[in-house]
Design a protein around this motif. Sequence first.
Motif, PDB file in Angstrom:
ATOM      1  N   ASN B 174       0.792  -1.307   0.000  1.00  0.00           N
ATOM      2  CA  ASN B 174       0.030  -0.123  -0.008  1.00  0.00           C
ATOM      3  C   ASN B 174       0.723   1.223  -0.006  1.00  0.00           C
ATOM      4  OD1 ASN B 174      -2.426  -1.346   0.120  1.00  0.00           O
ATOM      5  ND2 ASN B 174      -2.510  -1.399   2.187  1.00  0.00           N
ATOM      6  N   GLN B 175       2.013   1.195   0.714  1.00  0.00           N
ATOM      7  CA  GLN B 175       2.715   2.375   0.985  1.00  0.00           C
ATOM      8  C   GLN B 175       3.375   2.689  -0.342  1.00  0.00           C
ATOM      9  OE1 GLN B 175       5.208   2.174   4.265  1.00  0.00           O
ATOM     10  NE2 GLN B 175       3.858   1.044   5.391  1.00  0.00           N
ATOM     11  N   ALA B 178       0.903   4.207  -2.811  1.00  0.00           N
ATOM     12  CA  ALA B 178       0.586   5.546  -2.336  1.00  0.00           C
ATOM     13  C   ALA B 178       1.481   6.520  -3.131  1.00  0.00           C
ATOM     14  CB  ALA B 178       0.541   5.817  -0.844  1.00  0.00           C
ATOM     15  N   ALA B 181       0.814   6.559  -6.985  1.00  0.00           N
ATOM     16  CA  ALA B 181      -0.506   7.591  -7.298  1.00  0.00           C
ATOM     17  C   ALA B 181      -0.030   9.114  -7.536  1.00  0.00           C
ATOM     18  CB  ALA B 181      -1.317   7.137  -6.337  1.00  0.00           C
ATOM     19  N   THR B 182       1.086   9.504  -6.820  1.00  0.00           N
ATOM     20  CA  THR B 182       1.489  10.688  -6.697  1.00  0.00           C
ATOM     21  C   THR B 182       2.256  11.073  -8.221  1.00  0.00           C
ATOM     22  OG1 THR B 182       3.803  10.592  -5.709  1.00  0.00           O
ATOM     23  CG2 THR B 182       1.804  10.819  -4.273  1.00  0.00           C
ATOM     24  N   GLY B 183       2.526  10.036  -8.909  1.00  0.00           N
ATOM     25  CA  GLY B 183       2.983  10.290 -10.114  1.00  0.00           C
ATOM     26  C   GLY B 183       4.419  10.179 -10.242  1.00  0.00           C
TER      27      GLY B 183
ATOM     28  N   ARG C  46      -9.394   2.989  -8.697  1.00  0.00           N
ATOM     29  CA  ARG C  46      -8.077   2.817  -9.159  1.00  0.00           C
ATOM     30  C   ARG C  46      -7.862   2.584 -10.674  1.00  0.00           C
ATOM     31  NH1 ARG C  46      -7.904   1.238  -4.039  1.00  0.00           N
ATOM     32  NH2 ARG C  46      -5.933   1.014  -2.944  1.00  0.00           N
ATOM     33  N   ASN C  49      -6.852   6.473 -11.958  1.00  0.00           N
ATOM     34  CA  ASN C  49      -5.649   6.709 -12.148  1.00  0.00           C
ATOM     35  C   ASN C  49      -4.606   5.504 -12.671  1.00  0.00           C
ATOM     36  OD1 ASN C  49      -5.244   5.144  -9.672  1.00  0.00           O
ATOM     37  ND2 ASN C  49      -4.691   6.737  -8.493  1.00  0.00           N
ATOM     38  N   LEU C  51      -3.815   2.616 -11.452  1.00  0.00           N
ATOM     39  CA  LEU C  51      -3.209   1.768 -10.346  1.00  0.00           C
ATOM     40  C   LEU C  51      -3.617   0.261 -10.779  1.00  0.00           C
ATOM     41  CD1 LEU C  51      -3.062   3.555  -6.974  1.00  0.00           C
ATOM     42  CD2 LEU C  51      -1.441   3.460  -8.551  1.00  0.00           C
ATOM     43  N   ARG C  75       2.473   9.284 -15.647  1.00  0.00           N
ATOM     44  CA  ARG C  75       3.062   9.820 -14.650  1.00  0.00           C
ATOM     45  C   ARG C  75       2.527  11.403 -14.400  1.00  0.00           C
ATOM     46  NH1 ARG C  75       8.960   9.567 -14.577  1.00  0.00           N
ATOM     47  NH2 ARG C  75       8.554  11.162 -12.988  1.00  0.00           N
ATOM     48  N   ARG C  78      -1.027  11.637 -13.474  1.00  0.00           N
ATOM     49  CA  ARG C  78      -1.344  11.302 -12.074  1.00  0.00           C
ATOM     50  C   ARG C  78      -1.055  12.389 -11.317  1.00  0.00           C
ATOM     51  NH1 ARG C  78       1.650   5.370 -11.955  1.00  0.00           N
ATOM     52  NH2 ARG C  78      -0.194   4.318 -12.602  1.00  0.00           N
ATOM     53  N   ARG C  79      -0.199  13.293 -11.478  1.00  0.00           N
ATOM     54  CA  ARG C  79       0.106  14.526 -10.620  1.00  0.00           C
ATOM     55  C   ARG C  79      -1.349  15.198 -10.466  1.00  0.00           C
ATOM     56  NH1 ARG C  79       5.273  16.655 -13.416  1.00  0.00           N
ATOM     57  NH2 ARG C  79       3.860  17.727 -14.816  1.00  0.00           N
ATOM     58  N   MET C  83      -4.702  11.082  -4.227  1.00  0.00           N
ATOM     59  CA  MET C  83      -5.485  10.002  -3.772  1.00  0.00           C
ATOM     60  C   MET C  83      -5.345   9.775  -2.343  1.00  0.00           C
ATOM     61  SD  MET C  83      -5.545   6.289  -5.659  1.00  0.00           S
ATOM     62  CE  MET C  83      -6.309   4.767  -4.966  1.00  0.00           C
ATOM     63  N   PHE C  85      -5.985   7.132   0.929  1.00  0.00           N
ATOM     64  CA  PHE C  85      -6.053   5.588   1.130  1.00  0.00           C
ATOM     65  C   PHE C  85      -6.846   5.300   2.251  1.00  0.00           C
ATOM     66  CE2 PHE C  85      -2.939   6.426  -1.860  1.00  0.00           C
ATOM     67  CZ  PHE C  85      -2.838   5.231  -2.798  1.00  0.00           C
ATOM     68  N   GLU C  87      -6.054   2.602   4.440  1.00  0.00           N
ATOM     69  CA  GLU C  87      -5.144   2.346   5.730  1.00  0.00           C
ATOM     70  C   GLU C  87      -3.912   3.519   5.778  1.00  0.00           C
ATOM     71  OE1 GLU C  87      -5.427   0.087   8.122  1.00  0.00           O
ATOM     72  OE2 GLU C  87      -6.808  -1.399   6.952  1.00  0.00           O
ATOM     73  N   ALA C  89      -1.916   4.584   4.167  1.00  0.00           N
ATOM     74  CA  ALA C  89      -1.046   4.205   3.324  1.00  0.00           C
ATOM     75  C   ALA C  89       0.301   5.227   3.516  1.00  0.00           C
ATOM     76  CB  ALA C  89      -1.374   4.202   1.732  1.00  0.00           C
ATOM     77  N   GLY C 103       4.287  14.065  -1.895  1.00  0.00           N
ATOM     78  CA  GLY C 103       3.295  14.311  -2.907  1.00  0.00           C
ATOM     79  C   GLY C 103       3.910  15.263  -4.265  1.00  0.00           C
TER      80      GLY C 103
END
Lengths: 271, 270, 270
Positions: B174-175, B178, B181-183, C46, C49, C51, C75, C78-79, C83, C85, C87, C89, C103
């Motif tokens: 998951n980490q 994440a 997902a920021t690109g 998901r 973007n 994933l 990429r 995605r910026r 996102m 999450f 948990e 993440a 980020g």
Amino acid sequence: MMDRSGAITYPMTWKKPPYIKNGSIRRSIYFFSALYLAAAFGTMDVNWTRVAEGLPRAERFLDAFFPPNFADNRGVVWDGIQESIWMAIISTVAGILLSVPIGLGAARNLAPKYIYLVNRAIIALSRTFPEIILAIFAVKLFGFGPFAGFIALSIGTIGFYAKLLAEDIENMSEDQAEAIKATGASWFQWINYAIQPQVMPRMIGLSVYRLDINFRESAVVGIVGGGGIGATLNTAFDRYEFDTAAAILLIIIGIVMCLEYVSGFLRNRVQ
Amino acid sequence: MPKIDRSSGLSWRKHTTKKELTIWLYWLIGLSIVTYAWNLISEKTIWFFVQDAGTQAIDIGSRMVPPKLSYMDKLWQPVWDTINIATIGTIIALIIAVPVAFAAAKNTTPHPLIRTIALFIIVSSRSVNSLIWALILVFICGPGIFAGTIAIGLRSIGFCAKLLYEAIEEIDHNQVEAIQATGASRAQQMLYGIVPQVLPTFAGVGVYRWDINIRESTILGLVGAGGIGLQLNGSINTLAWTQVSMILLVILGTVIISEWISAKVRHAII
Amino acid sequence: MLRIEDLNKKYPTGDEALKDVKLEVPKGQVMALIGPSGAGKSTLIRCVNRLVEPTKGKVFLGDLELTELSRWKLRQARRRMGMIFQEYALVERLTVMENVLSGRLGYVGFWRSWFRRFPGEDVREAYRLLDRVGLMEMADKRADELSGGQRQRVGICRALIQNPDLLLVDEPTASLDPKTSRQIMRLINELCDERSLAAIINIHDVLLAQMFSKRIVGLEQGSIVYDGPPEDLTPEVLTRIYGEENWEATIGKVEEENEEEDSTISKAAS
């Protein structure tokens, strides 16, 4: 962080806080590490001309792998490998059989203080010295041959297996142990019902792992006369028969790979 | 499978008859292998020596005391070399193990073919004992600390890379997702998502292997690869038993100290 | 802002997670996506973007077709999508500040991110966001030292520092207690209002969904079965989404708590 107009301004720089917060400790750790490394490299006296001379030798050695020579000395190599395998198996079995009582005795939550100390001392002693040193002495006492290697590897196994067994027992869940004790079980029943099921899966995995270690070690105890493939390998080097040496190395790698596969398979089965 | 046999009233058995038979069969096979192995080894043993071992042990033991303390003067240099072989060897191994581990982990490998190569490097480095590596390297680059250091390094690559790549495969995905997902680029995903998660393992493995390497580097001298093993070999060959016991004491001390340091550092990391 | 056309996703296992999903989210709208677990909510966001790679269909962000972008273009796209999450993440072993700054990874090069040399503007924005969510003092703490609600607020900062056009929010309250859940939902809504962001919020809690969004979309077995305002969520609709159950109690409670919520807000305002 307020400027004159009253609006909040935020800093534009940020530095990651260092891992060791105390500045002087951090700097002295860096300083002494650098000092040590400088000294270590400085005193490592390398004969570069000799190393340069070695390059063609390295090439010859690598060449020997293409192709390795399995055919010459086949009888000797096969004998050596067999001896190594049997030596590894029997020293693993003997080592584990001895490890069980020692491991039980070295678990703080099972054994009284003095038994605990005695068993911990046995473990510490058999762990300290590498198998090769044990083998040197075993050869002095029992003569050349696989028996000496067997003794050395068995002792090594005790240091490994009994220690992990004891630690596993010390880390087990107390609730289960208490629950069985509360039923009025005898000591042996208690071990059988409360302790054994908890430590068994890991211990089976570890015994295959130790078999793997013992096989690898049995390939070197021969260098000091303890039997197994090591003696053959050493002779091959002495006689500059690199193609045979390459073949032996490949066989060792192959067997270790098999053992690793088996141990992975077994561990999945029991867990 | 637990089985309830209702026909014969109340009885419970852990295994079915078939399963029980298989278990007995495994025991039988195991036992015959052990017997066979034992026969083979006892054939090659001269039992006279074994019977004599007790007296031999007492004899050698009595010659070993007291340890020759004055011999210590000649041991400082070999001990220093032994520690350096272990430390520098471990550093070399870690530097090489990191890329190998990333290439070998399923979730970071650039290509399945590269993964196979990395796994092969790991297995061959692990299978060959450091003493054998030392034997090869002494032949190639001559006797001395250099051969020993490289031998320790080569042997440790596989060990460190294996533990490291297993840790990489077990990270919390998951980490990484994440960060993805920021690109972030793949390299940045590794840097921010994976590296922080495996860094403690990396340090722990390094210190653990260093501890093992101290032990292993004490014997490299037997084949001429530097360190205290050379003195040990010489003393045994010349039957200088009081020197042997002194060397054993020094090895014992070094190993205990290194184990203590390793435990302390690992405790501090985790 | 976001337009999804006939989106399909079939996993290699054969499970059809999404079936011909059509959806449009205009700028500034906060949309709640409800449905039972396994309905495909997570897969849907998901797929936006990428994933998760959709099997068929198109996704547009503004005029940009996301589904046909190359890796590198993706990429960059995605910026524009932040996102959040389930948990949190967060990269647990990094500091709060590093987590927020991650980020910006899509905007900075590899070596800058390696040395943590983010542009001054980014650092200032990170501090500003942390202050906005009340975590200014925590910047140098490690993420795993924070409580659940604090972690999720860091997760929100990480998404917002991307300066996105769209927020994808995956079960933001699933691991939080009821009170913190509301605070987090309110915070997300306020921030979306401030920046007139479009957002898709996956949420399994019907109550929270009704409380905080103007538009609710119900997903069941990969298909949209409801799309409308929260007031129209009748027992029949809920049965269509979740299956047979006594829904009267749930809905009754909603109105009650809505009032309570309103009263607290007005109290705070006055």
